[in-house]
Design a protein around this motif. Structure first.
Motif, PDB file in Angstrom:
ATOM      1  N   MET A 106       0.843  -1.202   0.000  1.00 65.12           N
ATOM      2  CA  MET A 106       0.000   0.000   0.000  1.00 65.12           C
ATOM      3  C   MET A 106       0.872   1.243   0.000  1.00 65.12           C
ATOM      4  N   LYS A 107       0.390   2.301  -0.661  1.00 64.80           N
ATOM      5  CA  LYS A 107       1.098   3.573  -0.690  1.00 64.80           C
ATOM      6  C   LYS A 107       0.452   4.551   0.296  1.00 64.80           C
ATOM      7  N   ALA A 108       1.262   5.447   0.824  1.00 66.65           N
ATOM      8  CA  ALA A 108       0.785   6.552   1.645  1.00 66.65           C
ATOM      9  C   ALA A 108       1.212   7.853   0.977  1.00 66.65           C
ATOM     10  N   VAL A 109       0.290   8.773   0.828  1.00 70.20           N
ATOM     11  CA  VAL A 109       0.567  10.058   0.184  1.00 70.20           C
ATOM     12  C   VAL A 109       0.494  11.158   1.241  1.00 70.20           C
ATOM     13  N   ILE A 110       1.561  11.938   1.366  1.00 69.04           N
ATOM     14  CA  ILE A 110       1.564  13.101   2.245  1.00 69.04           C
ATOM     15  C   ILE A 110       1.518  14.347   1.370  1.00 69.04           C
ATOM     16  N   LEU A 111       0.470  15.147   1.536  1.00 72.26           N
ATOM     17  CA  LEU A 111       0.328  16.382   0.769  1.00 72.26           C
ATOM     18  C   LEU A 111       1.142  17.474   1.463  1.00 72.26           C
ATOM     19  N   ALA A 112       2.257  17.840   0.837  1.00 74.16           N
ATOM     20  CA  ALA A 112       3.235  18.727   1.479  1.00 74.16           C
ATOM     21  C   ALA A 112       3.566  19.934   0.614  1.00 74.16           C
ATOM     22  N   GLY A 113       2.623  20.374  -0.230  1.00 70.59           N
ATOM     23  CA  GLY A 113       2.934  21.431  -1.183  1.00 70.59           C
ATOM     24  C   GLY A 113       2.355  22.788  -0.874  1.00 70.59           C
ATOM     25  N   GLY A 114       1.616  22.922   0.251  1.00 69.97           N
ATOM     26  CA  GLY A 114       0.926  24.179   0.538  1.00 69.97           C
ATOM     27  C   GLY A 114       1.863  25.306   0.946  1.00 69.97           C
ATOM     28  N   PHE A 115       1.347  26.541   0.867  1.00 69.83           N
ATOM     29  CA  PHE A 115       2.147  27.722   1.182  1.00 69.83           C
ATOM     30  C   PHE A 115       2.173  28.046   2.676  1.00 69.83           C
ATOM     31  N   GLY A 116       1.169  27.635   3.424  1.00 73.69           N
ATOM     32  CA  GLY A 116       1.132  27.926   4.853  1.00 73.69           C
ATOM     33  C   GLY A 116       1.043  29.409   5.159  1.00 73.69           C
ATOM     34  N   THR A 117       0.182  30.120   4.430  1.00 74.96           N
ATOM     35  CA  THR A 117       0.135  31.582   4.550  1.00 74.96           C
ATOM     36  C   THR A 117      -0.222  32.059   5.958  1.00 74.96           C
ATOM     37  N   ARG A 118      -1.073  31.325   6.653  1.00 72.24           N
ATOM     38  CA  ARG A 118      -1.496  31.769   7.995  1.00 72.24           C
ATOM     39  C   ARG A 118      -0.391  31.613   9.033  1.00 72.24           C
ATOM     40  N   LEU A 119       0.656  30.851   8.681  1.00 73.67           N
ATOM     41  CA  LEU A 119       1.781  30.667   9.601  1.00 73.67           C
ATOM     42  C   LEU A 119       2.947  31.611   9.310  1.00 73.67           C
ATOM     43  N   VAL A 121       4.831  17.591  -3.422  1.00 77.36           N
ATOM     44  CA  VAL A 121       5.509  18.814  -3.014  1.00 77.36           C
ATOM     45  C   VAL A 121       5.372  19.897  -4.081  1.00 77.36           C
ATOM     46  N   HIS A 122       5.504  21.146  -3.637  1.00 75.52           N
ATOM     47  CA  HIS A 122       5.539  22.286  -4.563  1.00 75.52           C
ATOM     48  C   HIS A 122       6.331  23.425  -3.934  1.00 75.52           C
ATOM     49  N   TYR A 123       5.752  24.105  -2.931  1.00 77.29           N
ATOM     50  CA  TYR A 123       6.384  25.266  -2.307  1.00 77.29           C
ATOM     51  C   TYR A 123       7.618  24.836  -1.517  1.00 77.29           C
ATOM     52  N   PHE A 161       9.306  11.505  -4.409  1.00 73.45           N
ATOM     53  CA  PHE A 161       8.870  12.889  -4.550  1.00 73.45           C
ATOM     54  C   PHE A 161       8.081  13.049  -5.845  1.00 73.45           C
ATOM     55  N   VAL A 162       6.925  13.693  -5.737  1.00 74.57           N
ATOM     56  CA  VAL A 162       6.141  14.041  -6.922  1.00 74.57           C
ATOM     57  C   VAL A 162       5.926  15.549  -6.884  1.00 74.57           C
ATOM     58  N   ASN A 163       6.494  16.263  -7.850  1.00 69.24           N
ATOM     59  CA  ASN A 163       6.424  17.726  -7.874  1.00 69.24           C
ATOM     60  C   ASN A 163       5.167  18.195  -8.593  1.00 69.24           C
ATOM     61  N   ASP A 164       4.430  19.075  -7.956  1.00 68.02           N
ATOM     62  CA  ASP A 164       3.307  19.732  -8.639  1.00 68.02           C
ATOM     63  C   ASP A 164       3.858  20.854  -9.516  1.00 68.02           C
ATOM     64  N   PRO A 165       3.479  20.916 -10.791  1.00 65.31           N
ATOM     65  CA  PRO A 165       4.019  21.952 -11.677  1.00 65.31           C
ATOM     66  C   PRO A 165       3.551  23.355 -11.311  1.00 65.31           C
ATOM     67  N   MET A 166       2.454  23.442 -10.566  1.00 64.13           N
ATOM     68  CA  MET A 166       1.902  24.714 -10.111  1.00 64.13           C
ATOM     69  C   MET A 166       1.038  24.406  -8.894  1.00 64.13           C
ATOM     70  N   PRO A 167       0.581  25.413  -8.156  1.00 62.63           N
ATOM     71  CA  PRO A 167      -0.302  25.117  -7.021  1.00 62.63           C
ATOM     72  C   PRO A 167      -1.589  24.444  -7.495  1.00 62.63           C
ATOM     73  N   ASN A 182      -3.832  18.767 -13.870  1.00 62.67           N
ATOM     74  CA  ASN A 182      -3.178  20.079 -13.933  1.00 62.67           C
ATOM     75  C   ASN A 182      -4.157  21.242 -13.769  1.00 62.67           C
ATOM     76  N   LYS A 183      -5.132  21.054 -12.865  1.00 67.01           N
ATOM     77  CA  LYS A 183      -6.060  22.125 -12.536  1.00 67.01           C
ATOM     78  C   LYS A 183      -6.185  22.216 -11.016  1.00 67.01           C
ATOM     79  N   GLU A 184      -6.446  23.422 -10.533  1.00 68.77           N
ATOM     80  CA  GLU A 184      -6.682  23.598  -9.099  1.00 68.77           C
ATOM     81  C   GLU A 184      -8.030  22.985  -8.728  1.00 68.77           C
ATOM     82  N   VAL A 185      -7.984  21.965  -7.886  1.00 70.40           N
ATOM     83  CA  VAL A 185      -9.211  21.296  -7.439  1.00 70.40           C
ATOM     84  C   VAL A 185      -9.099  21.100  -5.922  1.00 70.40           C
TER      85      VAL A 185
END
Length: 413
Positions: free
Chosen positions: A1-14, A54-56, A78-84, A186-189
């Motif tokens: 089984m695979k585990a995916v960690i979404l680690a690409g956000g900007f964290g603007t509130r922090l 990952v992204h940011y 590592f899987v890089n998002d081409p954009m947010p 490749n769309k923001e969803v």
């Protein structure tokens, strides 16, 4: 089984802490949250690969994995998002690397929840998504979930104005790959707003309640970071005593400690220092004589000069705080900033590498923003600031009022 960690956000509130590090790298007791997640996943035998979306500032995450997690026994991809791409688009971007059911964890979730419970619950229902849910005091900040007696999700609403329950989406899911087929590439969803409600309407989403013995915190704001440190220190206090002084730390006998307190390795504390409850002093920090701390977080390599007071505030890495400085009211100081002597900072956010020599632009005043304008500021400071400081603040506001963005975000720049 695979585990995916979404680690690409900007964290603007922090910000400003997340101005110099990705949100999953925000540390709790000196350890990045991402490391806590990886250590939890290491215990699950059936997970053979962790995918980091990952992204940011992805280079910071890769460097951490290469240097600090080189001995990690599972494969990390590592899987890089081409954009947010937001949460749903990021999941679509890992479609080629997952099979069947896979585990999804948001990178800003600080928890000791045993993910095996969610995997087991998913296998026992006939849904395509199983979401971990937990009870909170402020559900309007999260996705609110309603269940039937069989734990099937009957209603889901993201950040409602009037929540009908305090049961919320914990940002941890078991997802079947079929769900990704309907997400455009490749769309923001947004997974929570656009994907999850669709499958709830089809009766294909179930929930698993996180038991009360586990903690769960969304590291979204400085207040959340304070709470995470409080929870972590309370747990340590149960097992290892009321305070922790790591090896190599120098703490004289006349230092007053009222725990829970955590003093990390290499710290040098001066004489007559007072360290009150829920203070974390990070590695290699130097504290001079008669400083005072209460509910303070010092990430590490900081310098705090004599007689300074830090209360309910956070120092990033490498911050220098001058003599007789007062930091209060959830002030957050970015990495490598310097606060000069004899300043008082209430609730402001100081940008990384900033040198604060005087009250240059804005001290947070708990008022309607319009009242900060020239001619309508109150005669007396509502926070009890010394009269000389408040007079200077009013003079600065009269010359150049803070813009709306400064007022909203509480920047001191």
């Amino acid at each position: 089984m695979k585990a995916v960690i979404l680690a690409g956000g900007f964290g603007t509130r922090l910000r400003p802490l997340s101005s110099t590090r990705p949100k999953p790298m925000i540390p709790v007791l000196g350890k990045p949250n991402l490391q806590y997640l990886l250590e939890s996943l290491e215990k699950i035998q059936e997970i053979d690969e962790i995918i980091l979306s990952v992204h940011y500032m992805r280079g910071e995450i890769r460097e951490f994995i290469d240097e600090k997690m080189a001995d990690y026994p599972k494969t990390i991809r590592f899987v890089n998002d081409p954009m947010p791409l937001e949460t749903g688009g990021a999941l679509k971007n890992v479609e080629d690397y997952v099979d069947g059911d896979f585990l999804v964890i948001y990178g800003d979730v600080f928890t000791n929840f045993d993910f095996r419970e969610l995997i087991k619950a998913h296998k026992e229902n006939d849904g395509l998504i199983t979401v971990a849910v937990t009870k909170v005091y402020d559900p309007e900040k999260y996705g609110v979930v309603e269940l039937d007696d069989g734990n099937q999700v009957t209603h889901f609403e993201e950040k409602p104005h009037r929540p009908r329950t305090n049961l919320v989406d914990a940002g941890i899911y078991m997802v079947n790959k079929k769900v990704l087929e309907e997400i455009p590439k490749n769309k923001e969803v947004y997974f929570e707003r656009e994907v999850l409600p669709k499958y709830v309407a089809r009766g294909l989403v179930y929930a698993h309640k996180i038991p009360r013995e586990y903690h769960w915190i969304d590291l979204g704001t400085p207040d959340d970071l304070f709470y995470a440190h409080q929870v972590a220190m309370d747990e340590i206090a149960k097992e290892n005593g009321y305070f922790v002084i790591k090896e190599g730390a120098e703490v004289p006998e006349d230092v007053e400690i009222q725990g829970p307190v955590y003093i990390d390795e290499g710290v040098k504390i001066g004489h007559g220092v007072k360290i009150k409850a829920y203070t974390y002093i990070g590695p290699n920090t130097v504290v001079e004589d008669r400083a005072y701390f209460k509910r303070a977080i010092l990430i590490g390599n900081d310098i705090v000069r004599e007689r300074s007071e830090i209360k309910d505030s956070i120092l990033g890495e490498g911050v220098v705080v001058g003599k007789n400085v007062i930091l209060k009211e959830t002030a957050v100081v970015g990495d490598y900033a310097k606060i000069y002597d004899n300043l008082v900072i209430y609730g402001a956010k100081v940008l990384p590498w900033k040198k604060v020599e005087e009250y240059e632009a804005y001290i947070k005043i708990k008022l309607d923003p319009t009242k900060v304008r020239p001619g309508v500021t109150p005669d007396r400071c509502p926070l009890g600031l010394p009269e000389c400081i408040y007079t200077k603040f009013k003079a600065i506001a009269g010359e150049k009022p803070p813009c709306d963005e400064c007022i909203e975000n509480q920047w001191l720049f």
